[in-house]
Design a protein around this motif. Sequence first.
Motif, short mmCIF file in Angstrom:
data_model
loop_
_atom_site.label_atom_id
_atom_site.label_comp_id
_atom_site.label_asym_id
_atom_site.label_seq_id
_atom_site.Cartn_x
_atom_site.Cartn_y
_atom_site.Cartn_z
N PHE A 108 -63.57 14.28 8.66
CA PHE A 108 -62.42 15.19 8.66
C PHE A 108 -61.45 14.85 7.53
N LYS A 109 -61.31 13.57 7.24
CA LYS A 109 -60.48 13.18 6.10
C LYS A 109 -61.11 13.72 4.81
N SER A 139 -57.06 15.78 -7.85
CA SER A 139 -57.51 16.58 -8.99
C SER A 139 -58.41 15.81 -9.95
N ALA A 140 -58.41 14.47 -9.83
CA ALA A 140 -59.22 13.64 -10.72
C ALA A 140 -60.61 13.35 -10.15
N ILE A 141 -60.87 13.76 -8.91
CA ILE A 141 -62.16 13.50 -8.27
C ILE A 141 -63.20 14.50 -8.78
N LEU A 142 -64.39 14.01 -9.08
CA LEU A 142 -65.47 14.87 -9.56
C LEU A 142 -65.96 15.75 -8.43
N PRO A 143 -65.86 17.08 -8.57
CA PRO A 143 -66.33 17.97 -7.50
C PRO A 143 -67.84 17.96 -7.37
N SER A 144 -68.34 18.37 -6.22
CA SER A 144 -69.79 18.35 -5.96
C SER A 144 -70.55 19.17 -6.98
N SER A 145 -69.97 20.30 -7.40
CA SER A 145 -70.65 21.19 -8.34
C SER A 145 -70.86 20.56 -9.71
N GLU A 177 -74.14 17.19 2.68
CA GLU A 177 -72.74 17.65 2.72
C GLU A 177 -71.88 16.69 3.55
N GLN A 178 -72.40 16.26 4.69
CA GLN A 178 -71.65 15.33 5.53
C GLN A 178 -71.46 13.98 4.82
N GLU A 179 -72.50 13.53 4.11
CA GLU A 179 -72.39 12.27 3.36
C GLU A 179 -71.32 12.39 2.28
N THR A 180 -71.24 13.55 1.66
CA THR A 180 -70.22 13.77 0.63
C THR A 180 -68.83 13.66 1.23
N LEU A 181 -68.62 14.29 2.39
CA LEU A 181 -67.31 14.24 3.06
C LEU A 181 -66.98 12.82 3.50
N GLU A 182 -67.96 12.13 4.05
CA GLU A 182 -67.74 10.75 4.52
C GLU A 182 -67.39 9.81 3.37
N THR A 183 -67.89 10.13 2.17
CA THR A 183 -67.73 9.24 1.02
C THR A 183 -66.42 9.47 0.28
N ARG A 184 -65.84 10.66 0.39
CA ARG A 184 -64.61 10.94 -0.32
C ARG A 184 -63.53 9.91 0.00
N PRO A 185 -62.74 9.50 -1.03
CA PRO A 185 -62.50 10.16 -2.32
C PRO A 185 -63.45 9.73 -3.43
N PHE A 186 -64.52 9.01 -3.14
CA PHE A 186 -65.44 8.57 -4.18
C PHE A 186 -66.47 9.65 -4.48
N ASP A 187 -67.06 9.56 -5.67
CA ASP A 187 -68.15 10.47 -6.02
C ASP A 187 -69.46 9.69 -5.99
N PHE A 188 -70.52 10.27 -6.57
CA PHE A 188 -71.85 9.66 -6.47
C PHE A 188 -72.43 9.30 -7.83
N THR A 189 -71.56 9.16 -8.82
CA THR A 189 -72.04 8.92 -10.19
C THR A 189 -72.77 7.60 -10.34
#
Length: 241
Positions: A108-109, A139-145, A177-189
């Motif tokens: 949810f966060k 605004s500095a976080i890399l979006p999924s797209s 998608e859930q992994e992406t939400l759980e990982t925020r604010p980090f990206d997967f680079t």
Amino acid sequence: MNSYYESCIAEIKRLMSEDKIQLAHEMICQELSMPYIPSDVLDLLDELKKDCLSSMDVPVKNVEIEKLISGNTYAKEKAVSVLEGMNLRLYHEEVQQLLLAEDLLDEFKGELIEALMEQRIDEPYQIIKEGFQITFVPSAILPSSEDETLQEAQVLFDQWFSNDNPSFYHFCMRLLEQETLETRPFDFTDIEADSLAKSIVRLVLNAFGQSDQFEAFVRIHKLQDIAETPLNIEKRGENNE
């Protein structure tokens, strides 16, 4: 622009001109949720959404939001849902409270962070991840797209499952998608796409009661030398205990 989108944009602008901002915003969000949107339409919808958000002064009274935030876990989850559709620049303190709430799950966060990213909020926020306080600027976080790892993982799922096993494919995409939400604010680079995809496939096979098929899957797709990525969705709740 085709006739459908011309009509859609015209209706949104009509609602905005009549000061029916909330209805216009809901219509925009509905269109943005579609799986494919032409790039020119997407840009226009994004601009119209920003215009709506800037006009939505305080769509819900602060006292109502505060009541939800100070409530139980379910109330906090509802607060996230309500705030996602609002101009978050007006609710910095409320958003910050939710991001630091110990009883609110990271998923949810993550939804709240995604909303901050979408609105290009450039104010710093804090969140606790694995016992550490992290400061980030949405605004500095890399979006999924734009995250190559996430995009490549989706391509792998498509190659592996979309034709022969679409339900398995959709399950993998949902967990990604859930992994992406759980990982925020980090990206997967810093993560390899095949490593991430392999871990999610294992988790889906376990959920389907087919864990005995994982070794065969790894062998067929030549993933024996690919180390798995530890998944946050397998640890969900630990950071909130």
